[in-house]
Design an enzyme around this catalytic site. Structure first.
Site, PDB file in Angstrom:
ATOM      1  CE1 TYR A   1      -4.967  -1.682   4.400  1.00 17.59           C
ATOM      2  CE2 TYR A   1      -3.914   0.421   3.911  1.00 17.59           C
ATOM      3  CZ  TYR A   1      -4.422  -0.794   3.486  1.00 17.59           C
ATOM      4  OH  TYR A   1      -4.369  -1.126   2.164  1.00 17.59           O
TER       5      TYR A   1
ATOM      6  CB  SER B   1      -0.901   0.009   1.235  1.00 17.27           C
ATOM      7  OG  SER B   1      -1.532   1.259   1.407  1.00 17.27           O
TER       8      SER B   1
END
Length: 229
Positions: A207, A192
């Site tokens: 996250y 990510s």
């Protein structure tokens, strides 16, 4: 007419800018070389089968579909049986049954618990006796989204850590030993931008931290296992 010399501060900043651009360009050169060279036969280099987690939508589905024309048979792992059936049929129709597909129903948030043991057993059975050349760790949890820590449901945060880090480790451990014995294989960990774009990535810290584990710690361990030298 004589031209005035540029101030020292301007020359210094221009030099720093030029040095920075040179470093960026040098970093891009390896990617340019990859783009220009002929495509690699991934199936021949790594093996005949690929395991893809979270293959029913988004990037995971695209990767599962892309592996088929490259000749890979696939083991698809997801928590929804109907979605697995749909993507399997889509691949079969697109490629006229030229490649085989196996499906494993497994809720990754249960890996490491009694509820997840049956799913892990099915995964080990699905890869037993076949040459898994590629593992695509795509499945991830991003919800509950942008919230202060005290506002978020702690159970959902724990599930995020479990899927993004713990379950990914367990799935890799089920596939990696055979790659290490053969001395070849590829593990693709889908990361990510939150791990590099903004330090600590406010409101998404759990996250981004779990995705950073996926992209760095596990990658180094896998490379050292397959290529110890």
């Amino acid at each position: 007419m004589a031209t005035a010399a540029a101030p020292l501060w301007f020359t210094s900043l221009a030099g720093l800018g030029a040095a920075y651009l040179a470093v960026v360009f040098l970093r891009l050169l390896p990617y340019l070389a990859l783009y220009l060279r002929r495509p690699k036969d991934l199936r021949r280099c790594y093996g005949e089968w690929a395991v893809v987690t979270g293959p029913t939508r988004g990037l995971g589905r695209s990767m599962a579909m892309e592996l088929a024309p490259r000749g890979f048979h696939r083991v698809l792992l997801d928590l929804d049986r109907d979605n697995l059936r749909e993507v399997s049929e889509a691949i079969r129709e697109a490629h006229a049954g030229a490649v085989a597909t196996r499906t494993v129903v497994l809720d990754l948030s249960t890996v490491g618990t009694g509820a997840g043991e049956e799913g892990m057993r099915r995964l080990r059975e699905a890869v037993d006796g076949v040459e898994v050349g590629m593992l695509v760790n795509n499945a991830a949890v991003a919800r509950p989204g942008a919230l202060y820590f005290h506002e978020a449901d702690v159970e959902r945060l724990v599930a995020m850590i479990w899927v993004n880090a713990m379950a990914l480790t367990a799935v890799t451990a089920a596939v990696l030993p055979a790659m290490a014995r053969r001395g070849r294989g590829a593990i693709v960990n889908v990361g990510s931008g939150s791990t590099v774009a903004v330090p600590s990535f406010p409101l998404y810290t759990v996250y981004s931290s779990s995705k950073r584990y996926k992209c760095h710690t596990l990658r180094m361990r896998a490379e050292r296992s397959i290529f110890p030298n």
